[in-house]
Design an enzyme around this catalytic site. Sequence first.
Site, PDB file in Angstrom:
ATOM      1  N   ASP A  12      11.633 -43.009  -6.642  1.00 52.33           N
ATOM      2  CA  ASP A  12      12.484 -43.794  -7.741  1.00 52.33           C
ATOM      3  C   ASP A  12      14.011 -43.265  -7.441  1.00 52.33           C
ATOM      4  O   ASP A  12      14.219 -42.379  -7.880  1.00 52.33           O
ATOM      5  CB  ASP A  12      12.065 -43.384  -9.011  1.00 52.33           C
ATOM      6  CG  ASP A  12      12.465 -44.482  -9.604  1.00 52.33           C
ATOM      7  OD1 ASP A  12      12.826 -45.895  -9.468  1.00 52.33           O
ATOM      8  OD2 ASP A  12      13.075 -44.361 -11.747  1.00 52.33           O
ATOM      9  N   ASP A 106      13.758 -50.318  -5.449  1.00 53.74           N
ATOM     10  CA  ASP A 106      13.853 -48.889  -5.327  1.00 53.74           C
ATOM     11  C   ASP A 106      13.012 -48.136  -5.721  1.00 53.74           C
ATOM     12  O   ASP A 106      13.522 -46.481  -6.106  1.00 53.74           O
ATOM     13  CB  ASP A 106      15.415 -48.999  -6.278  1.00 53.74           C
ATOM     14  CG  ASP A 106      14.736 -49.068  -7.665  1.00 53.74           C
ATOM     15  OD1 ASP A 106      13.543 -49.940  -8.126  1.00 53.74           O
ATOM     16  OD2 ASP A 106      15.089 -48.840  -8.717  1.00 53.74           O
ATOM     17  N   GLU A 107      11.648 -48.460  -5.937  1.00 52.93           N
ATOM     18  CA  GLU A 107      10.524 -47.139  -6.301  1.00 52.93           C
ATOM     19  C   GLU A 107       8.981 -48.142  -5.455  1.00 52.93           C
ATOM     20  O   GLU A 107       8.997 -48.583  -5.138  1.00 52.93           O
ATOM     21  CB  GLU A 107      10.020 -47.871  -7.872  1.00 52.93           C
ATOM     22  CG  GLU A 107       8.748 -47.368  -7.772  1.00 52.93           C
ATOM     23  CD  GLU A 107       8.577 -47.557 -10.225  1.00 52.93           C
ATOM     24  OE1 GLU A 107       8.138 -46.614 -10.119  1.00 52.93           O
ATOM     25  OE2 GLU A 107       9.505 -48.742 -10.462  1.00 52.93           O
TER      26      GLU A 107
END
Length: 363
Positions: A12, A106-107
């Site tokens: 993350d 983003d993860e």
Amino acid sequence: MEAIPRKIIHVDMDAFYASVEQRDDPQLRGRPLAVAWGGRRSVVLTASYEARPYGVHSALPLYRALERCPDLRVVEPRFEAYREVSRLIRSVFQTYTPLVEPLSLDEAYLDVTTPRMGGPSATRIAQAIRAGIREQTGLSATAGVSVNKFLAKLASGMNKPDGLTVILPAEVDALLARLPVGAFHGIGPATAARLDAMGIQSGAQLRAASQDDLVTRFGAMGTHFWRIAHGLDDRPVEPDRPSKSIGTEETYSDDLRTIQAVQARLPVLAEGVERRLARAGLAAHTVILKLKFDDRRVITRRVTLPGAVHRAPELAELAARLLTSGLLAGRGVRLAGITAAGLCPVGETPSQPQLFGGLAWNA
């Protein structure tokens, strides 16, 4: 033959959009920053860590963020920049494993049980991935490592920003027992309140509850709650799984009895959808309203637009137009939800200036 335990990493990025903006504009570094569209009804998509001590966080209405932090700098999102950084991040992931399941820009989950390189230690691979991301992008990432998705995601939330947490199999039972139920991913405030009413506030108490009792109270989700309380999650990492829809739901401890009460919850639901769309860099051509009544009947209503929307005020207004007084028919609403479907990248198909012209409504 006993199955080999999986090795799962959850990565993350830290305050992703805000970190990209601070990287690209030196004047924003070290300052409280929020990424949000302009306008009083906007919500914060990402807040920098300098803004968080003021109580500024994602999903907070922008006007409240400015009240809490008058010196807050606000910049509008640049999704093309975020997508380019995300591409670099995923190239680092692919160095170590083809089993990468992106959850947003983003993860992601990674299965490194049999990695392409890096050796047998998932912890060392996670360290190498974090170092590779920093080298490629100049940004920090937090990682969690464990034997399944649920535990890996739980681990990544324990040591942010720029951290690495490993939950070993021998540590699972004691760790889950001491957590408050609200710390379990998938148990929101409304569900935590219902569990509290049952005398369940901790992981230990949730683990002691019978699966049958949880199913009686929560339906199919009761099985899910029982499983995560025991650290069980057999979901595989699914590479390149496309997002078909993104939604947010709320279950109410007290049924909503009027159309006005349901309407009052739509902005909150819309903000949740906006936040998840923003993390994925997506917009929606279709908005779906879901209602579950006290008689357990579920209905959905949808509208399809010629252009795509992604902001909470637009999503809430569309859902409100789908909500007619005839839908309730004297019944209480136990659950309400808004789902965005027909997804496309933000900017690929811009929103139409006449938002409600030429819509296709489906009852």
